[in-house]
Design a protein around this motif. Structure first.
Motif, PDB file in Angstrom:
ATOM      1  N   HIS A   1      10.902   1.830  -3.633  1.00 40.71           N
ATOM      2  CA  HIS A   1      11.316   0.598  -2.921  1.00 40.71           C
ATOM      3  C   HIS A   1      11.840   0.647  -1.640  1.00 40.71           C
ATOM      4  O   HIS A   1      11.714  -0.458  -0.598  1.00 40.71           O
ATOM      5  CB  HIS A   1      12.252  -0.372  -4.019  1.00 40.71           C
ATOM      6  N   VAL A   2      12.684   1.528  -1.235  1.00 38.18           N
ATOM      7  CA  VAL A   2      13.253   1.551   0.141  1.00 38.18           C
ATOM      8  C   VAL A   2      12.131   2.137   1.184  1.00 38.18           C
ATOM      9  O   VAL A   2      12.117   1.312   2.096  1.00 38.18           O
ATOM     10  CB  VAL A   2      14.175   2.828   0.191  1.00 38.18           C
ATOM     11  N   LEU A   3      11.322   2.788   0.696  1.00 41.73           N
ATOM     12  CA  LEU A   3       9.927   3.136   1.428  1.00 41.73           C
ATOM     13  C   LEU A   3       9.202   1.762   1.668  1.00 41.73           C
ATOM     14  O   LEU A   3       8.604   1.424   2.778  1.00 41.73           O
ATOM     15  CB  LEU A   3       9.085   4.126   1.008  1.00 41.73           C
ATOM     16  N   TYR A   4       8.987   0.738   0.720  1.00 41.19           N
ATOM     17  CA  TYR A   4       8.495  -0.408   0.901  1.00 41.19           C
ATOM     18  C   TYR A   4       9.299  -1.128   1.831  1.00 41.19           C
ATOM     19  O   TYR A   4       8.630  -1.840   2.566  1.00 41.19           O
ATOM     20  CB  TYR A   4       8.595  -1.115  -0.601  1.00 41.19           C
ATOM     21  N   GLY A   5      10.423  -1.400   1.732  1.00 40.93           N
ATOM     22  CA  GLY A   5      11.418  -1.946   2.684  1.00 40.93           C
ATOM     23  C   GLY A   5      11.288  -1.809   4.254  1.00 40.93           C
ATOM     24  O   GLY A   5      11.096  -2.394   5.118  1.00 40.93           O
TER      25      GLY A   5
ATOM     26  N   LEU B   1       3.425   5.801 -12.096  1.00 38.98           N
ATOM     27  CA  LEU B   1       4.093   4.496 -12.647  1.00 38.98           C
ATOM     28  C   LEU B   1       3.321   3.495 -13.008  1.00 38.98           C
ATOM     29  O   LEU B   1       2.268   3.202 -12.266  1.00 38.98           O
ATOM     30  CB  LEU B   1       5.286   4.020 -11.433  1.00 38.98           C
ATOM     31  N   GLU B   2       3.519   2.625 -13.975  1.00 41.13           N
ATOM     32  CA  GLU B   2       2.630   1.630 -14.301  1.00 41.13           C
ATOM     33  C   GLU B   2       3.059   0.606 -14.242  1.00 41.13           C
ATOM     34  O   GLU B   2       3.897   0.041 -15.157  1.00 41.13           O
ATOM     35  CB  GLU B   2       1.955   1.924 -15.919  1.00 41.13           C
ATOM     36  N   GLN B   3       3.283  -0.097 -12.978  1.00 36.83           N
ATOM     37  CA  GLN B   3       4.019  -1.324 -12.688  1.00 36.83           C
ATOM     38  C   GLN B   3       3.718  -2.523 -13.884  1.00 36.83           C
ATOM     39  O   GLN B   3       4.098  -3.334 -14.171  1.00 36.83           O
ATOM     40  CB  GLN B   3       3.910  -2.149 -11.520  1.00 36.83           C
ATOM     41  N   ALA B   4       2.381  -2.614 -14.101  1.00 42.49           N
ATOM     42  CA  ALA B   4       1.490  -3.799 -14.876  1.00 42.49           C
ATOM     43  C   ALA B   4       2.328  -3.610 -16.242  1.00 42.49           C
ATOM     44  O   ALA B   4       2.526  -4.637 -16.892  1.00 42.49           O
ATOM     45  CB  ALA B   4       0.143  -3.717 -15.001  1.00 42.49           C
TER      46      ALA B   4
ATOM     47  N   GLY C   1       1.007  -1.297  -0.100  1.00 40.21           N
ATOM     48  CA  GLY C   1      -0.219  -0.133   0.005  1.00 40.21           C
ATOM     49  C   GLY C   1       0.819   1.162   0.024  1.00 40.21           C
ATOM     50  O   GLY C   1       0.609   2.217  -0.595  1.00 40.21           O
ATOM     51  N   VAL C   2       1.779   1.225   0.676  1.00 40.47           N
ATOM     52  CA  VAL C   2       2.972   2.326   0.637  1.00 40.47           C
ATOM     53  C   VAL C   2       3.262   2.459  -0.528  1.00 40.47           C
ATOM     54  O   VAL C   2       3.481   3.520  -1.168  1.00 40.47           O
ATOM     55  CB  VAL C   2       3.996   2.226   1.891  1.00 40.47           C
ATOM     56  N   TRP C   3       3.841   1.447  -1.158  1.00 43.63           N
ATOM     57  CA  TRP C   3       4.346   1.654  -2.322  1.00 43.63           C
ATOM     58  C   TRP C   3       3.323   1.976  -3.662  1.00 43.63           C
ATOM     59  O   TRP C   3       3.862   3.056  -4.489  1.00 43.63           O
ATOM     60  CB  TRP C   3       5.006   0.408  -3.052  1.00 43.63           C
ATOM     61  N   THR C   4       1.971   1.594  -3.488  1.00 43.40           N
ATOM     62  CA  THR C   4       1.075   2.005  -4.455  1.00 43.40           C
ATOM     63  C   THR C   4       0.832   3.494  -4.310  1.00 43.40           C
ATOM     64  O   THR C   4       0.763   4.259  -5.342  1.00 43.40           O
ATOM     65  CB  THR C   4      -0.071   1.096  -4.140  1.00 43.40           C
ATOM     66  N   VAL C   5       0.999   4.055  -3.106  1.00 47.15           N
ATOM     67  CA  VAL C   5       0.637   5.381  -2.817  1.00 47.15           C
ATOM     68  C   VAL C   5       1.930   6.182  -3.342  1.00 47.15           C
ATOM     69  O   VAL C   5       1.580   7.122  -4.315  1.00 47.15           O
ATOM     70  CB  VAL C   5       0.177   5.742  -1.190  1.00 47.15           C
TER      71      VAL C   5
END
Length: 189
Positions: free
Chosen positions: A163-167, A69-72, A51-55
Motif C-alpha cells: 500500500h505504501v508503494l501504491y501511495g 495475495l488474492e484481493q478478490a 499496476g505497481v500494487w498488482t505486481v
C-alpha cells in the motif's frame, strides 16, 4: 518555391463526407480544461499505481508468504459477512480495480494534493491511509483482528509495504503529470 497555405482556424475545418468540425477555442473554458486534465492525471496515476500494487501482490508477497495475495477473496469474504451475499471473483476483482484506479486517487486528490504535503511524504501518508482504513476498519467489521495481525503478521507487513508503494507511485506519477503539463504550457489554473 510552392507553399501550401495555412488554413484559417477561425473558420470550420473541412472533413470527409461534407461534415465540418468546429475548432475548439483554446481559452473557451479553463475550468473545464483543468477538470479534464486533473481527471486524466488521476486516472493515469491510479492505473499505474494499481499496476505497481498488482505486481507486488503477485510477486514479492507470494515469495514471502507462500502464495500470492488474492484481493478478490478478501473482498468476497467481506461481502459475505456484511451483506450475506456471494460476490463472484470477477465482480470482486472489478471492484478492487475501481477502488484502486478511481476511488483511492480521488481520495488522494481531495485530501492530500492541496499542497500541504509534498512528495514523497504525501505518498507515504496516502499508502498508510489506504492500508489502515480497509485493513483496519473492514477487518474489525468482519470480526477479524485489526489490520489482520494475528498469526499472519508477515502478510500484514507485506500488504502495508504494498500500500505504501501504491501511495508513492500514485503521488509521484500524479505530480509528474502535473509538472509535465506546466512545462508544455497546458495549465490547470
Amino acid at each position: 518555391m510552392h507553399t501550401t497555405p495555412i488554413p484559417d482556424f477561425d473558420d470550420a475545418l473541412p472533413v470527409p463526407c461534407g461534415k465540418t468540425i468546429e475548432p475548439i477555442e483554446p481559452d473557451a473554458s479553463p475550468l473545464a480544461r483543468q477538470r479534464s486534465c486533473t481527471v486524466q492525471d488521476l486516472l493515469l496515476a491510479g492505473c499505474a499505481a494499481l499496476g505497481v500494487w498488482t505486481v507486488w501482490a503477485n510477486g514479492p508477497i507470494g515469495l514471502v508468504v507462500g502464495n500470492p495475495l488474492e484481493q478478490a477473496q478478501l473482498i468476497r469474504q467481506l461481502f459475505a459477512y456484511i451483506f450475506d451475499t456471494d460476490l463472484s471473483s470477477v465482480k470482486a476483482n472489478i471492484l478492487h480495480c475501481v477502488i484502486g484506479a478511481i476511488i483511492y486517487p480521488l481520495g488522494y486528490w481531495l485530501l492530500l494534493s492541496s499542497g500541504w504535503y509534498r512528495p514523497p511524504f504525501d505518498g507515504w501518508l496516502w499508502g498508510l491511509t489506504t492500508f489502515v482504513f480497509p485493513m483496519g476498519a473492514f477487518a474489525l467489521i468482519s470480526e477479524r483482528p485489526f489490520l489482520l495481525i494475528d498469526n499472519s503478521a508477515r502478510l500484514s507487513l507485506m500488504i502495508l509495504i504494498g500500500h505504501v508503494l501504491y501511495g508513492l507511485a500514485l503521488s509521484r506519477i500524479y505530480h509528474a503529470l502535473r509538472a509535465s503539463r506546466a512545462i508544455t504550457g497546458v495549465r490547470d489554473r
